[in-house]
Design an enzyme around this catalytic site. Sequence first.
Site, PDB file in Angstrom:
ATOM      1  CG  HIS A 181      -1.839  -1.163   1.320  1.00  0.00           C
ATOM      2  ND1 HIS A 181      -3.073  -1.243   0.719  1.00  0.00           N
ATOM      3  CD2 HIS A 181      -1.651  -2.351   1.958  1.00  0.00           C
ATOM      4  CE1 HIS A 181      -3.622  -2.415   0.989  1.00  0.00           C
ATOM      5  NE2 HIS A 181      -2.778  -3.114   1.731  1.00  0.00           N
ATOM      6  CB  SER A 311      13.810  21.102 -14.845  1.00  0.00           C
ATOM      7  OG  SER A 311      13.052  22.296 -14.782  1.00  0.00           O
ATOM      8  CE  LYS A 317      12.212  18.133 -10.730  1.00  0.00           C
ATOM      9  NZ  LYS A 317      11.870  16.901 -11.459  1.00  0.00           N
ATOM     10  CD  GLU A 324       9.305  10.693 -16.051  1.00  0.00           C
ATOM     11  OE1 GLU A 324       9.187  11.190 -14.921  1.00  0.00           O
ATOM     12  OE2 GLU A 324       9.740  11.328 -17.041  1.00  0.00           O
TER      13      GLU A 324
END
Length: 457
Positions: A181, A311, A317, A324
């Site tokens: 969970h 970014s 970043k 992805e």
Amino acid sequence: MHYRIERDSMGELQVPAEALYQAQTQRAVQNFQISDKPMPIGFIQALLQIKKAAALTNASLQLLPETEAHAITQAAEQLLAHTDLSQFPVSVYQTGSGTSSNMNVNEVLATLATKLSGHKVHPNDHVNLGQSSNDTIPTAIQLSSLLALEQQLLPALSALQQALSAKSAAIGHIVKTGRTHLMDAMPVTFAQVLGGWHSQLRHAQTQISQQIPLLSQLAQGGTAVGSGINAHPEFAHRFATQLSAQTGLTLSPSKDFFFNLSSQDGALALSGSLKTLAAALLKIANDLRWMNSGPLSGLAEISLAALQPGSSIMPGKVNPVIPEAVAMACAQVFGCDTAISIAAQSGNFELNVMLPLVADNLLQAISLLSGSCLALANQAINSFTVNEQNIAKSLVQNPILVTALNSRIGYDKAAAIAKLAYQQQRPILDVAAEHTDLSREELAQLLDPAKLTGMLT
């Protein structure tokens, strides 16, 4: 643009002067303008293999003169060596039988064979001899899928499994916090985590491989409706033998041509197996993203390779770009399966009439999954590193380790200790030592994370 005049049974029309295709292809180009997306190259190459095998088969049956058969074979080999998709412009969104694509290939081969031999080769009478679009297109779907599985997906899937095995051998001993969970749970090893991924892939590979025998039973020989009209009684068997020799696959005629022409059950079953693999890859990609999250306020259990700036506005970043990309590819595979599921329902009497859509989506799914497996193996699994310091810090603080004390102090007292440890942000060992009669040495043994994974006995 310069044009020439071509004729078919419906009359004359202009065709680009340099095009190898003829009138029927040009009509399809003009009629089907919903999309300019052409049929996949693997599908076109499968049709070329089919036409080569058919020419050689018909020659062996003395139905096609040697001159024409040799010219068609030579033309097919030349196009297989260099497949110029501009000669195959018919859209995926065409007649549902794929007749336009079949005639496109017939015409290109006929034109090229005529040039090579100096003899007039006819697209219907010679190249399409003993065939129909209604058995040729289903055969091309099966053949192109089988070749894509053998040459692309199954090797890529094996490479990903090998990458997982190698990574597990290197880092499998490291113990980390397990999660259910998305919440802290009992500890696990990296070997157990990676082993679970490996098993998912192995089971998906088994499901995919189980579809190969049905796909290897070809529609070719059923001709127009499944009865074999205009095909020699020996054509189907000889054709399958010839195509097997050309491709290295083990192929045979269908046991029921009516089944192959009227349904796409084999393609649908394969698509379902591909969807299962997509679900496995999506799970792996998301697990990698979660474990990589941070690097300061996330889990930061691993560090994926820094592949590119993440970014346009936040300097420094770095994002988990490969997981992805794989996640998006898997989502598209789910979409392909939905399209194939709808198309597979479109068997009206003796013919399915969404065949080009099945071919396009099936080959797209195989290609996306092949690329995803290799991307994960080469740019994520092989190169990620483990942040052992972060893992050890969260592991020792994990209150859920108290589960190991249930049999000694009871669930309720264990729960109270876990809550106190969480509130005080202290190691469960320290809190348990203060609130139980168990010695610190015994608690250390009971709460040893490695032992709790089953690694130690």
